[in-house]
Design a protein around this motif. Sequence first.
Motif, mmCIF file in Angstrom:
data_model
loop_
_atom_site.group_PDB
_atom_site.id
_atom_site.type_symbol
_atom_site.label_atom_id
_atom_site.label_comp_id
_atom_site.label_asym_id
_atom_site.label_seq_id
_atom_site.Cartn_x
_atom_site.Cartn_y
_atom_site.Cartn_z
ATOM 1 N N ARG A 188 0.833 -1.211 0.000
ATOM 2 C CA ARG A 188 0.000 0.000 0.000
ATOM 3 C C ARG A 188 0.866 1.258 0.000
ATOM 4 N N LEU A 189 1.909 1.267 0.796
ATOM 5 C CA LEU A 189 2.805 2.414 0.847
ATOM 6 C C LEU A 189 3.382 2.684 -0.546
ATOM 7 N N LEU A 190 3.832 1.631 -1.220
ATOM 8 C CA LEU A 190 4.416 1.788 -2.559
ATOM 9 C C LEU A 190 3.375 2.241 -3.582
ATOM 10 N N THR A 191 2.184 1.633 -3.552
ATOM 11 C CA THR A 191 1.156 2.044 -4.524
ATOM 12 C C THR A 191 0.682 3.469 -4.243
ATOM 13 N N ASP A 192 0.572 3.831 -2.962
ATOM 14 C CA ASP A 192 0.182 5.200 -2.631
ATOM 15 C C ASP A 192 1.203 6.220 -3.137
ATOM 16 N N LYS A 193 2.468 5.815 -3.238
ATOM 17 C CA LYS A 193 3.524 6.687 -3.748
ATOM 18 C C LYS A 193 3.631 6.613 -5.273
ATOM 19 N N GLY A 194 2.729 5.846 -5.904
ATOM 20 C CA GLY A 194 2.686 5.798 -7.363
ATOM 21 C C GLY A 194 3.524 4.718 -8.020
ATOM 22 N N TRP A 195 4.124 3.836 -7.242
ATOM 23 C CA TRP A 195 4.916 2.751 -7.814
ATOM 24 C C TRP A 195 4.015 1.732 -8.512
ATOM 25 N N HIS A 196 4.548 1.103 -9.541
ATOM 26 C CA HIS A 196 3.925 -0.052 -10.195
ATOM 27 C C HIS A 196 4.382 -1.259 -9.373
ATOM 28 N N VAL A 197 3.447 -1.974 -8.759
ATOM 29 C CA VAL A 197 3.814 -3.059 -7.836
ATOM 30 C C VAL A 197 3.346 -4.399 -8.393
ATOM 31 N N ARG A 198 4.258 -5.351 -8.355
ATOM 32 C CA ARG A 198 3.993 -6.715 -8.807
ATOM 33 C C ARG A 198 4.218 -7.650 -7.614
ATOM 34 N N VAL A 199 3.227 -8.468 -7.298
ATOM 35 C CA VAL A 199 3.344 -9.414 -6.181
ATOM 36 C C VAL A 199 3.390 -10.823 -6.764
ATOM 37 N N ALA A 200 4.502 -11.503 -6.560
ATOM 38 C CA ALA A 200 4.658 -12.864 -7.075
ATOM 39 C C ALA A 200 3.753 -13.825 -6.313
ATOM 40 N N LEU A 201 3.186 -14.747 -7.039
ATOM 41 C CA LEU A 201 2.386 -15.830 -6.444
ATOM 42 C C LEU A 201 3.119 -17.131 -6.733
#
Length: 179
Positions: free
Chosen positions: A32-45
């Motif tokens: 959330r912190l990263l997305t709130d700062k505008g980062w493109h976030v990828r979470v590996a499954l």
Amino acid sequence: MLVYDGDPERVATILPDLEMSPVTPILHFTRRLLTDKGWHVRVALWPRDERDGLPLPFIEEALERAGTPQMHLAVGFSAGTRGLPAAIERNLPGIWLRPLLREQRIRDAVGAILEPSLLVGGTADPQWDGALDRPSRCQSHEVKDADLALEVPGSVPETMKAMTRTLKRIEDFVDGLEH
């Protein structure tokens, strides 16, 4: 792979643990912190059938599939910190939550860190080694009495205080990367 759209030139790849969900509190709020700062976030499954540990090809593929953004941040939690050597090979900065410091390969990788990195561990976690000598580019944040989930057992208020301090430390680290 879960993807949260943001700036394609600032990409964070989150490598969660095998056993704990990628929405465990510390990972959820870091994302959330990263997305709130505008980062493109990828979470590996990860594949569900990996009982003997996380195979390195899955980790390496998760890091490679980010392409070549201007800034690529690796974020690993517990078994996901086995991606630390692969991140070092790719010259990626990293946030390593509950790094598996008792594994020699991870310990050796910590000694080889050149890019800005943040190690976060709890004093009640047997994997954490607060006395480990760290290179000058590697920062550390120790959470008093925190366990393997980076939570304080038996105390929600203390867990929340520790989580707030830890997230502030992560935010300061990320802000430092951006400047």
